[in-house]
Scaffold this active site. Structure first.
Site, PDB file in Angstrom:
ATOM      1  N   CYS A 660     -28.299  40.780  -7.785  1.00 55.09           N
ATOM      2  CA  CYS A 660     -28.687  40.637  -8.855  1.00 55.09           C
ATOM      3  C   CYS A 660     -29.811  41.090 -10.062  1.00 55.09           C
ATOM      4  O   CYS A 660     -31.233  41.240 -10.677  1.00 55.09           O
ATOM      5  CB  CYS A 660     -29.122  39.418  -8.982  1.00 55.09           C
ATOM      6  N   HIS A 711     -27.325  38.398 -19.457  1.00 48.29           N
ATOM      7  CA  HIS A 711     -27.989  37.170 -20.397  1.00 48.29           C
ATOM      8  C   HIS A 711     -28.762  36.890 -21.220  1.00 48.29           C
ATOM      9  O   HIS A 711     -29.306  36.330 -21.732  1.00 48.29           O
ATOM     10  CB  HIS A 711     -29.710  37.648 -19.175  1.00 48.29           C
TER      11      HIS A 711
HETATM   12  N1  GLN Z   1     -20.128  35.550  -8.460  1.00 48.91           N
HETATM   13  C1  GLN Z   1     -21.444  34.555  -8.358  1.00 48.91           C
HETATM   14  C2  GLN Z   1     -20.574  34.589 -10.324  1.00 48.91           C
HETATM   15  O1  GLN Z   1     -19.800  35.442 -11.485  1.00 48.91           O
HETATM   16  C3  GLN Z   1     -22.477  35.947  -9.093  1.00 48.91           C
HETATM   17  C4  GLN Z   1     -23.450  35.064  -9.684  1.00 48.91           C
HETATM   18  C5  GLN Z   1     -24.787  35.504  -9.701  1.00 48.91           C
HETATM   19  O2  GLN Z   1     -25.044  36.668  -9.049  1.00 48.91           O
HETATM   20  N2  GLN Z   1     -25.765  34.917  -9.374  1.00 48.91           N
HETATM   21  O3  GLN Z   1     -21.012  33.908 -10.743  1.00 48.91           O
HETATM   22 ZN    ZN Z   2     -26.012  38.650 -10.382  1.00 46.87          ZN
END
Ligand code: GLN
Ligand code: ZN
Length: 777
Positions: A660, A711
């Site tokens: 992330c 985001h």
């Molecule tokens: N597979 C998760 C989603 O798409 C990944 C979320 C994350 O990386 N925090 O929500």
């Molecule tokens: Zn993510």
């Protein structure tokens, strides 16, 4: 300073601020929504602070001896400090009044942004799951004492009959955590403004002394971390300078410098040589230091109760550690290792955990009780608290012997692992096999997993939990949602589809609920950032998988389409990072057990015809230890657990992972070692900066740098995405590149999702065509 008040024999570094029933969260969000006024929010906050003081006194902290920390915050303590010292970035100048102050609405605007004015950046607070706001400091920042909130809170407490201990982030940590402002020249270092900042701290200390504060707590966790850009010598020099200056003030409270989250190491002798009156040591993460010149004159505050975890722990051993500090100074007090902000309020609020699990736990209130016990033990001798120590020992003994804590089958399996279990075949061979099996186009398009979690989905889950919707009805509703998401992805033309994760409340809790060895709480909320709270699961025993978890959902989805559907799992490191994890064995051992459970799940997905499985590890970076010397060991077990989870599959099965963040550089080698066939990462916000690290690092597996910053509700245009993709294929061979958003879509709405994905597909078509033409020319 003339006389120094005695330091309390027992204290805590801080207490949860959000409220037992998340009262502060609710009030703050009501204020944002415009349904209550600033004055009403202030009233709720004052009531909460009052209730907290009363509660802490009931639990054994002294009312008038500075034992109760005044650690309230509306949003974040680093933001509070920035506002206190007047460090408001130039783009928010309009929020600052003629008196140099910012009101409550303005304060929240710094945290949340407004129009084109981006909020302060948010990042992880040391190795915790709490996020702070990053102050922006430049040569243009004018420091001044711009808020007296801290002083007012002390006075508020005093009027209620308390002498509390104001808590503020210390000047070093404040500057070390800051980043250079937009206006600052290249290479500018916020720490260079220390001399201008210190007079503001001096003024604040003077004000606090004037209203009767006897002690003030300056939090300096920045000293235990090595992760900043500032050379260590410079930090240590600044430390000596800052506390010499504050120590020398004519009028001030006694100064308690707390250093949570690790050991001070070479900063300890420097701090010991300054005139501060008390030093807080984290003796959960760090060890009892060697005798150090100057230390014998200080109050040593022994952080022996773990503020970072929820276990009742070994109280006798904690007392021993506090006693051992007496070798270094005659004056020792007992405290928590960190603020209790990382743990929920009260085990008594959990009716469903049951015995014996409840008796093994200590949330914030229980930890205050433990501090109180140890303070008495330290004062009067262990005999005086025999009963309490005995009860803690008994709980620990039941815990060690309880069924499920050690499961022979799980342990036998882990013990029998060999190197081969951690390795897949050669990548080049896998790649060929996967190309043949999957037949994907150049620049394959996909998403990260979740699709928008609509109010309908949330309502269905709430009703299912209440029992007003049957399991069968719930499944049918979720399947209908999945069918809609599949149809949408086909219409848009994505190459690798997902089921959208509607059945998951949370990517960790969902697995915790379906694995043995975990328990979930009802009220165990902890603040993640601002008004956002999470409810971590409790990993208390050996982990195993009683039955397949995701296989039915994934095969149902694959049955709806001829396109490949990605199975979707959360990786072992992330499951650990976002849970409260058992403290009776190394994390690596626990990670291995989770990995084996996931390995079985992946095997079952593969057997059910799922050709691609994504194992998300967004928290891989988060658990990276603060000290460089500890990195290798961490990366060894964390990367190893991912490999163990994923290495059991055939060459044809494609393993994806998702991370992330975009600060790829530090962990690039570790990411390469994960050996996932495809890795998706965040890249849109940094305009693809990360592809240069990837290029320089010679990373040769599949990579999907995000092209849409999910985001924000903003829809990226075709031209913008095309440009990002061209940057990516300009740096990395196109055959490696995947096209995807930055992260999952669960917090987005459908309108912007559809439009953004359509634009993503159109941009991909343009770049594919351009590359095709170039090849043919
Ligand atoms: N597979 C998760 C989603 O798409 C990944 C979320 C994350 O990386 N925090 O929500
Ligand atoms: Zn993510």
């Amino acid at each position: 300073m003339t006389t120094t008040a005695e330091f309390p024999s027992g204290t805590i570094l801080g207490y949860p601020r959000i409220g037992r029933r998340r009262e502060l969260k609710k009030a703050v969000e009501a204020f944002w929504a415009g349904s209550i006024t600033a004055a009403e929010l202030e009233t709720t906050a004052a009531q909460l602070r009052g209730a907290t003081r009363e509660r802490l006194a009931q639990l054994g902290l002294g009312r008038t001896d500075s034992a109760i920390p005044e650690s309230f915050s509306f949003y974040d303590q680093v933001l509070d400090t920035a506002v206190t010292v007047g460090a408001v970035p130039a783009r928010f100048a309009a929020l600052v009044g003629a008196d140099g102050r910012i009101d409550l609405a303005g304060y929240f605007t710094l945290a949340r942004g407004e129009g084109d004015n981006l909020p302060l950046e948010m990042t992880k607070w040391f190795d915790s799951n709490y996020h702070y706001l990053v102050p922006e400091i430049g040569p243009e920042t004018v420091f001044s004492l711009a808020s007296d909130r801290i002083v007012r809170e002390f006075v508020e407490a005093k009027e209620a009959g308390f002498i509390t201990r104001p808590v503020i982030v210390g000047p070093l940590t404040f500057l070390l955590l800051s980043k250079a402002s937009d206006e600052a020249p290249a290479g500018f270092e916020p720490l260079s403004r220390l001399d201008d900042l210190l007079p503001v701290y001096a003024a604040l200390l003077d004000r606090l002394a004037a209203v009767g504060a006897l002690w003030v707590q300056l939090d300096e966790p920045g000293l235990v971390s090595e992760s900043s850009d500032v050379p260590r010598e410079d930090t240590l020099q600044a430390l000596a300078w800052a506390y010499a200056a504050l120590g020398r003030l004519a009028r001030r409270p006694a100064i308690f410098v707390a250093a949570p989250y690790g050991s001070l190491d070479d900063a300890l002798p420097v701090l010991a040589a300054t005139p501060v009156e008390a030093i807080g040591l984290d003796l959960v993460r760090g060890t009892v230091p060697e005798p150090t010149p100057g230390l014998a004159d200080k109050v040593l505050v022994a952080g022996v109760i773990d503020g970072h975890n929820i276990w009742r722990g070994d109280l006798g051993a904690a007392l021993d550690r506090a006693v051992a500090l007496r070798e270094l100074s005659p004056t020792v007090a007992v405290s928590t290792s960190t603020s209790l902000l990382h743990v929920p309020h009260d085990v008594a609020d959990e009716s469903s955990l049951g015995e014996p699990l409840s008796s093994w736990l200590a949330f914030a209130d229980q930890k205050v009780g433990q501090v109180h016990t140890l303070a008495r033990g330290l004062l009067l001798g262990a005999g005086a608290v025999e009963q309490e120590l005995g009860a803690a020992d008994a709980a620990l003994a039941t815990r060690q012997a309880a069924p499920g804590v050690r499961d022979g089958a799980v342990r036998g399996r882990a013990a029998a692992l060999t190197d081969a279990d951690f390795s897949r075949g050669e990548y080049a061979i896998r790649l060929k096999a996967q190309e043949a099996a999957l037949g994907l186009p150049l620049l394959p398009t996909t998403t990260i997993g979740s699709f928008p979690q609509t109010p309908d989905i949330r309502r269905a889950r709430a009703r299912f939990l209440q029992g007003t919707v049957t399991e069968h009805e719930y499944r049918t509703l979720m399947q209908a949602e999945i069918a809609r998401v599949v149809e949408l992805q086909e219409e848009i033309g994505l190459d690798v589809l997902v089921h959208g994760e509607p059945e998951r409340n949370d990517m960790v809790q969902y697995f915790a609920e379906n694995l043995d060895g975990f328990a979930v709480t009802e009220n165990g909320w902890v603040q993640s950032y601002g008004s956002r709270c999470t409810r971590p699961s409790i990993l208390w025993g050996d982990v195993s998988r009683p039955k397949p978890i995701t296989v039915e959902w994934s095969s149902y989805t694959q049955g709806l389409t001829a396109k490949p559907v990605k199975g979707m799992l959360t990786g072992p490191v992330t499951i650990l990072a976002w849970s409260f994890v058992r403290d009776d064995q190394p994390l690596g051992e626990t990670a291995r057990q989770v990995a084996l459970a996931l390995r079985d799940e992946i095997g079952d997905l593969e057997a059910a015809g799922i050709g691609i499985v994504q194992v998300d590890e967004p928290a891989l970076r988060e658990l990276l230890p603060l000290k460089t010397k500890d990195h290798a060991e961490y990366l060894d077990w964390s990367v190893g657990s991912f490999r163990l989870a994923t290495a059991g599959v055939a060459d044809t099965t494609q393993i994806h992972t998702h991370l992330c963040y975009s600060e790829f550089g530090v962990v690039l080698e570790a990411i390469a070692n994960l050996d996932a066939d495809v890795t998706s990462i965040e890249a849109a916000r940094s305009r693809m900066d990360v592809v240069h690290d990837i290029e320089a690092g010679g990373f040769d597996h599949g990579i999907g740098p995000g092209v849409w910053d999910i985001h924000s509700p903003r829809v990226p245009g075709v031209a913008e995405i095309t440009e990002l993709l061209e940057t990516a294929v300009g740096a990395i061979p196109a055959r490696q590149v995947w096209v995807n958003p930055d992260c999952g879509l669960k917090t987005r709405g459908y309108a912007e999702t559809v439009e953004s994905l359509q634009n993503m597909l159109e941009a991909t078509r343009i770049v594919r065509e351009r590359i095709g033409a170039a090849v043919n020319a």
